[in-house]
Design a protein around this motif. Structure first.
Motif, PDB file in Angstrom:
ATOM      1  N   MET A   1       0.851  -1.168   0.000  1.00  0.00           N
ATOM      2  CA  MET A   1       0.000   0.000   0.000  1.00  0.00           C
ATOM      3  C   MET A   1       0.897   1.231   0.000  1.00  0.00           C
ATOM      4  N   TYR A   2       0.581   2.175  -0.864  1.00  0.00           N
ATOM      5  CA  TYR A   2       1.364   3.403  -0.988  1.00  0.00           C
ATOM      6  C   TYR A   2       1.033   4.357   0.159  1.00  0.00           C
ATOM      7  N   VAL A   3       2.079   4.981   0.718  1.00  0.00           N
ATOM      8  CA  VAL A   3       1.926   5.934   1.818  1.00  0.00           C
ATOM      9  C   VAL A   3       2.663   7.217   1.427  1.00  0.00           C
ATOM     10  N   GLU A   4       2.020   8.357   1.644  1.00  0.00           N
ATOM     11  CA  GLU A   4       2.674   9.639   1.377  1.00  0.00           C
ATOM     12  C   GLU A   4       2.158  10.675   2.360  1.00  0.00           C
ATOM     13  N   THR A   5       3.078  11.493   2.853  1.00  0.00           N
ATOM     14  CA  THR A   5       2.706  12.596   3.728  1.00  0.00           C
ATOM     15  C   THR A   5       3.804  13.648   3.649  1.00  0.00           C
ATOM     16  N   ALA A   6       3.434  14.909   3.906  1.00  0.00           N
ATOM     17  CA  ALA A   6       4.414  15.991   3.827  1.00  0.00           C
ATOM     18  C   ALA A   6       4.072  17.082   4.834  1.00  0.00           C
ATOM     19  N   ARG A   7       5.093  17.830   5.212  1.00  0.00           N
ATOM     20  CA  ARG A   7       4.906  18.979   6.102  1.00  0.00           C
ATOM     21  C   ARG A   7       5.896  20.054   5.678  1.00  0.00           C
ATOM     22  N   THR A   8       5.457  21.294   5.728  1.00  0.00           N
ATOM     23  CA  THR A   8       6.304  22.439   5.403  1.00  0.00           C
ATOM     24  C   THR A   8       6.754  23.096   6.703  1.00  0.00           C
ATOM     25  N   PHE A   9       8.020  23.487   6.735  1.00  0.00           N
ATOM     26  CA  PHE A   9       8.617  24.145   7.897  1.00  0.00           C
ATOM     27  C   PHE A   9       9.188  25.490   7.471  1.00  0.00           C
ATOM     28  N   SER A  10       9.239  26.432   8.400  1.00  0.00           N
ATOM     29  CA  SER A  10       9.792  27.751   8.080  1.00  0.00           C
ATOM     30  C   SER A  10      11.320  27.745   8.103  1.00  0.00           C
ATOM     31  N   ALA A  11      11.924  26.680   8.571  1.00  0.00           N
ATOM     32  CA  ALA A  11      13.385  26.564   8.643  1.00  0.00           C
ATOM     33  C   ALA A  11      13.947  26.036   7.317  1.00  0.00           C
ATOM     34  N   SER A  12      15.230  26.260   7.115  1.00  0.00           N
ATOM     35  CA  SER A  12      15.905  25.791   5.900  1.00  0.00           C
ATOM     36  C   SER A  12      16.050  24.271   5.922  1.00  0.00           C
ATOM     37  N   PRO A  13      16.268  23.656   4.758  1.00  0.00           N
ATOM     38  CA  PRO A  13      16.505  22.216   4.737  1.00  0.00           C
ATOM     39  C   PRO A  13      17.687  21.804   5.621  1.00  0.00           C
ATOM     40  N   THR A  14      18.715  22.619   5.652  1.00  0.00           N
ATOM     41  CA  THR A  14      19.886  22.307   6.486  1.00  0.00           C
ATOM     42  C   THR A  14      19.495  22.247   7.957  1.00  0.00           C
ATOM     43  N   GLU A  15      18.701  23.218   8.410  1.00  0.00           N
ATOM     44  CA  GLU A  15      18.250  23.227   9.808  1.00  0.00           C
ATOM     45  C   GLU A  15      17.324  22.042  10.101  1.00  0.00           C
ATOM     46  N   VAL A  16      16.410  21.765   9.182  1.00  0.00           N
ATOM     47  CA  VAL A  16      15.467  20.667   9.393  1.00  0.00           C
ATOM     48  C   VAL A  16      16.219  19.343   9.457  1.00  0.00           C
ATOM     49  N   HIS A  17      17.153  19.136   8.535  1.00  0.00           N
ATOM     50  CA  HIS A  17      17.906  17.885   8.531  1.00  0.00           C
ATOM     51  C   HIS A  17      18.712  17.717   9.820  1.00  0.00           C
ATOM     52  N   ALA A  18      19.404  18.762  10.222  1.00  0.00           N
ATOM     53  CA  ALA A  18      20.208  18.682  11.452  1.00  0.00           C
ATOM     54  C   ALA A  18      19.331  18.341  12.651  1.00  0.00           C
ATOM     55  N   THR A  19      18.155  18.914  12.706  1.00  0.00           N
ATOM     56  CA  THR A  19      17.233  18.653  13.812  1.00  0.00           C
ATOM     57  C   THR A  19      16.670  17.241  13.707  1.00  0.00           C
ATOM     58  N   LEU A  20      16.309  16.821  12.507  1.00  0.00           N
ATOM     59  CA  LEU A  20      15.718  15.502  12.284  1.00  0.00           C
ATOM     60  C   LEU A  20      16.646  14.379  12.729  1.00  0.00           C
ATOM     61  N   VAL A  21      17.929  14.494  12.447  1.00  0.00           N
ATOM     62  CA  VAL A  21      18.872  13.406  12.748  1.00  0.00           C
ATOM     63  C   VAL A  21      19.553  13.575  14.099  1.00  0.00           C
ATOM     64  N   ALA A  22      19.184  14.605  14.845  1.00  0.00           N
ATOM     65  CA  ALA A  22      19.784  14.834  16.163  1.00  0.00           C
ATOM     66  C   ALA A  22      19.330  13.767  17.160  1.00  0.00           C
ATOM     67  N   PRO A  23      20.236  13.270  17.984  1.00  0.00           N
ATOM     68  CA  PRO A  23      19.853  12.282  18.995  1.00  0.00           C
ATOM     69  C   PRO A  23      18.705  12.757  19.890  1.00  0.00           C
ATOM     70  N   ALA A  24      18.675  14.036  20.242  1.00  0.00           N
ATOM     71  CA  ALA A  24      17.607  14.540  21.117  1.00  0.00           C
ATOM     72  C   ALA A  24      16.242  14.427  20.437  1.00  0.00           C
ATOM     73  N   THR A  25      16.180  14.675  19.138  1.00  0.00           N
ATOM     74  CA  THR A  25      14.917  14.560  18.404  1.00  0.00           C
ATOM     75  C   THR A  25      14.462  13.110  18.362  1.00  0.00           C
ATOM     76  N   GLN A  26      15.377  12.212  18.065  1.00  0.00           N
ATOM     77  CA  GLN A  26      15.021  10.797  17.995  1.00  0.00           C
ATOM     78  C   GLN A  26      14.645  10.243  19.371  1.00  0.00           C
ATOM     79  N   ALA A  27      15.307  10.726  20.426  1.00  0.00           N
ATOM     80  CA  ALA A  27      14.945  10.307  21.785  1.00  0.00           C
ATOM     81  C   ALA A  27      13.549  10.819  22.138  1.00  0.00           C
ATOM     82  N   ALA A  28      13.230  12.051  21.757  1.00  0.00           N
ATOM     83  CA  ALA A  28      11.900  12.616  22.016  1.00  0.00           C
ATOM     84  C   ALA A  28      10.834  11.831  21.255  1.00  0.00           C
ATOM     85  N   LYS A  29      11.143  11.415  20.037  1.00  0.00           N
ATOM     86  CA  LYS A  29      10.212  10.608  19.243  1.00  0.00           C
ATOM     87  C   LYS A  29       9.961   9.267  19.932  1.00  0.00           C
ATOM     88  N   ALA A  30      11.026   8.623  20.393  1.00  0.00           N
ATOM     89  CA  ALA A  30      10.883   7.337  21.090  1.00  0.00           C
ATOM     90  C   ALA A  30      10.020   7.495  22.337  1.00  0.00           C
TER      91      ALA A  30
END
Length: 167
Positions: A1-30
């Motif tokens: 089954m195909y899945v797609e979702t998206a969200r727009t952020f006011s931050a740059s891709p560089t900022e979003v990526h750094a935040t996305l892969v940060a240990p604190a973000t992943q710990a908060a998600k867990a």
């Protein structure tokens, strides 16, 4: 089954990526997902980055027919392989979501692109359930869970990015 979702952020891709892969973000998600335990490992190869997270989750929130097929807990292994950033900071990642002890796999891509005034994070993928008799029920349940997980991550990113910019 195909899945797609998206969200727009006011931050740059560089900022979003750094935040996305940060240990604190992943710990908060867990934590937000109620993980019983959690581990994260990263491996860099130049500007390429592999992020592997393992979350052990109780199956108590799953439908009864799914719980009967799996253990009292499952381990979700999420692997993202990010390409090097483009000149504008955009990135693409391949991802695999594998649920140990459950007949479900999700493979797809993550696109982090520039949009007016910020960036868009878009997930696309194909979810596959390998149990013939319950395939459609398992797939529907799993898609809802995947979308809920991604929504949790979006919310954590938004809070973190807003807090970073405010501080």
């Amino acid at each position: 089954m195909y899945v797609e979702t998206a969200r727009t952020f006011s931050a740059s891709p560089t900022e979003v990526h750094a935040t996305l892969v940060a240990p604190a973000t992943q710990a908060a998600k867990a934590e937000a997902l109620g993980a019983l335990d959690y581990r994260m490992a990263t491996k860099a190869d130049g500007d390429r980055l592999e992020v592997v997270t393992r979350r052990r989750l109780a199956t108590t929130r799953m439908p009864e027919f799914v719980r009967s097929l799996v253990n009292p807990s499952i381990t979700v292994v999420e692997t993202e392989r990010w390409d090097a950033p483009g000149s504008d900071g955009s990135r693409v990642a391949e991802f695999l979501l594998d649920i140990d002890g459950a007949p479900i796999k999700l493979r797809g891509s993550t696109y982090l692109t520039v949009v007016d005034g910020g960036s868009q994070l878009r997930w696309t993928g194909d979810l596959e359930a390998t149990v013939p008799f319950f395939r459609s029920k398992i797939t529907e349940s799993a898609v809802a869970s995947v979308l809920e997980t991604i929504e949790v991550e979006y919310e954590i990113l938004e809070r973190t990015l807003t807090g970073t910019r405010a501080g």
